[in-house]
Design a protein around this motif. Structure first.
Motif, PDB file in Angstrom:
ATOM      1  N   THR A 157     -12.549 -43.525  41.452  1.00  0.00           N
ATOM      2  CA  THR A 157     -12.251 -42.335  42.251  1.00  0.00           C
ATOM      3  C   THR A 157     -12.690 -41.078  41.523  1.00  0.00           C
ATOM      4  N   GLU A 158     -12.373 -41.010  40.213  1.00  0.00           N
ATOM      5  CA  GLU A 158     -12.764 -39.836  39.429  1.00  0.00           C
ATOM      6  C   GLU A 158     -14.281 -39.712  39.370  1.00  0.00           C
ATOM      7  N   GLU A 185     -15.479 -38.404  42.679  1.00  0.00           N
ATOM      8  CA  GLU A 185     -15.236 -36.965  42.794  1.00  0.00           C
ATOM      9  C   GLU A 185     -16.215 -36.190  41.934  1.00  0.00           C
ATOM     10  N   SER A 196     -11.275 -32.896  45.283  1.00  0.00           N
ATOM     11  CA  SER A 196      -9.840 -33.004  45.005  1.00  0.00           C
ATOM     12  C   SER A 196      -9.161 -31.673  45.326  1.00  0.00           C
ATOM     13  N   THR A 197      -7.848 -31.711  45.427  1.00  0.00           N
ATOM     14  CA  THR A 197      -7.083 -30.496  45.751  1.00  0.00           C
ATOM     15  C   THR A 197      -7.354 -29.390  44.737  1.00  0.00           C
ATOM     16  N   LYS A 198      -7.389 -29.770  43.458  1.00  0.00           N
ATOM     17  CA  LYS A 198      -7.614 -28.776  42.408  1.00  0.00           C
ATOM     18  C   LYS A 198      -8.996 -28.157  42.534  1.00  0.00           C
TER      19      LYS A 198
END
Length: 467
Positions: A6-7, A10, A61-63
């Motif tokens: 996932t990372e 992203e 991502s949200t961040k």
């Protein structure tokens, strides 16, 4: 493994988004070199549209989405155009600096030392003297003056170099220099110096002027120490590339540092709030196990007969709160945390190799004043015309459109808020100024050839509540 995938996904998505944005910027810059300002504006809009498209896809991502939204806000057309209005006027004015020079204010030797209800604290760089490590890293006899004196303007009406008057190109090994600095600072309503303190795992740098001050009661100025706990690098930015000397954190080192600075804290000039010695930290969150380190400092302070400490954590952004880690308050350190718009595309630069950023000072003032303190016990700060051309040359971050009036307005408002903030005791009514003598960053209260004592005159008027 799924988390890593996932990372990675992203990161790949962010890289694609970054590449697309970079491509847009590269195309814009290529065409802008051959175009006039309206064309520059068109491509600023194009880049913004691309970034907004990436935001709507919502695959980050949200961040990272939040970071992208902040970047979009910086590039809002109305904001870009508003600040470049100032620049257009600046660029059209005569190339002769004399024609746009603000009023030069001379020294007033008969000024009394005022009594104030707000303490204005100026950050102080104890660098201006040769020392062994700088001789090794930069050449024999190097000081900040070496870079300051050779700075050159990068565009029309760019104020460089900054040339000192009154004390001239001083050497802090001469004790009379710090005596005179303190004397004129107090005349102009400066209520304290926050000396940058450099500790690296048991080794100190640039401490000679501080030890000289400590031994000389004629340096009549309240003070406290502010630990500049970042690496020293060849790029002057504290990052990890080309490290000259590195921070080394440990439990024993935390105790050793507190023992070392206890001598300063016992000095009657040391600033205390409700009897508690003040100590600030530049990068608190770079310290491993920060809360435990804070506990060690407080314990060691009591062992040293100092009582409790008053700890201030310096912020990197306005929402950062160090109180959960044991600090008593936060401190804004401008220009960090100012979400500013880069207007370098509107500047006719002398060099094509410029890779820095240009900001509008008046816009920066308004951005700062519009910030909320979010109920986080936050000390506020101001700066002069921040410009690190002397250090960074074509990588510089530069503020144009500086004026004494804008600086005075900014500081006056922060003094008003310091009086009004409900969380402050009388001892906590402090505002901070970056800086007394950051000559290589273009932000200094010390007088120069262009403005004379105008910086200090505006400071005195603001602290005392005058126009």
């Amino acid at each position: 493994m799924m988390q890593q995938m996932t990372e990675n996904s992203e990161n790949n998505q962010e890289e694609r988004a970054h590449s697309a944005t970079a491509l847009s910027r590269s195309l814009a810059e290529t065409l802008v070199d051959q175009a006039k300002f309206p064309f520059r504006t068109f491509f600023a809009h194009l880049e913004l549209a691309l970034m907004r498209g990436i935001e709507r896809l919502n695959f980050l991502s949200t961040k990272r989405q939040a970071k992208l939204r902040r970047q979009i806000a910086k590039r809002a057309p109305e904001r870009f155009l508003a600040v470049t209005d100032h620049v257009e006027t600046l660029q059209k004015s005569s190339g002769n600096q004399e024609s746009t020079r603000p009023e030069f204010i001379p020294y007033e030797p008969d000024l009394d030392v005022p009594i104030t209800d707000v303490r204005a604290v100026a950050f102080y760089l104890p660098q201006f003297h040769p020392f062994h490590e700088n001789d090794l890293w930069w050449g024999k006899g190097f000081t900040e003056w070496t870079n300051v004196g050779k700075a050159q303007p990068l565009f029309t009406n760019h104020y460089q170099p900054h040339c000192p008057i009154h004390l001239g190109y001083y050497d802090l090994r001469i004790s009379e220099v710090m005596v005179e600095q303190a004397r004129i600072a107090r005349q102009y309503a400066i209520g304290g110096f926050a000396y940058h303190f450099y500790w690296f795992g048991g080794k100190t740098l640039m401490e000679r002027p501080l030890l000289s001050m400590l031994a000389n009661p004629d340096v009549d100025m309240p003070f406290f120490l502010s630990w500049a706990n970042e690496n020293w690098t060849r790029r002057w930015d504290g990052r990890d590339s080309s490290v000259l000397i590195q921070q080394s954190h440990s439990t024993e080192d935390s105790r050793s540092m507190l023992r070392h600075i206890a001598e300063y804290m016992h000095d009657p000039r040391y600033i205390k709030i409700d009897g508690r010695p003040v100590f600030s930290v530049y990068r608190p969150r770079s310290i491993p196990d920060l809360a435990a380190t804070v506990d060690i400092w407080r314990e060691e302070a009591r062992i040293q007969g100092l009582g409790d400490l008053y700890l201030i954590g310096i912020q990197r952004d306005p929402e950062e709160d160090h109180r959960p880690d044991g600090f008593d308050a936060n401190l804004e350190f401008v220009p960090h945390g100012l979400s500013q718009t880069d207007i370098s595309a509107a500047i006719e630069l002398k060099s094509r190799s410029f890779s820095g950023k240009v900001y509008d000072y008046k816009a920066a003032v308004q951005i700062a004043l519009d910030q909320s303190d979010l109920d986080i016990n936050r000390y506020r700060s101001v700066m002069l015309g921040w410009d690190n051309t002397a250090r960074s040359v074509n990588r510089a971050h530069i503020h144009v459109n500086f004026s004494i009036e804008s600086y005075h307005h900014w500081l006056s408002e922060l003094c008003r808020r310091a009086r009004a903030d409900k969380w402050r005791t009388p001892g906590e009514r402090m505002v901070f100024i970056n800086a007394w003598n950051e000559w290589a960053e273009g932000t200094h209260l010390e007088p120069d050839q262009r403005y004379g004592f105008a910086y200090l005159d505006a400071t005195r008027r603001a602290v005392l509540g005058g126009d």
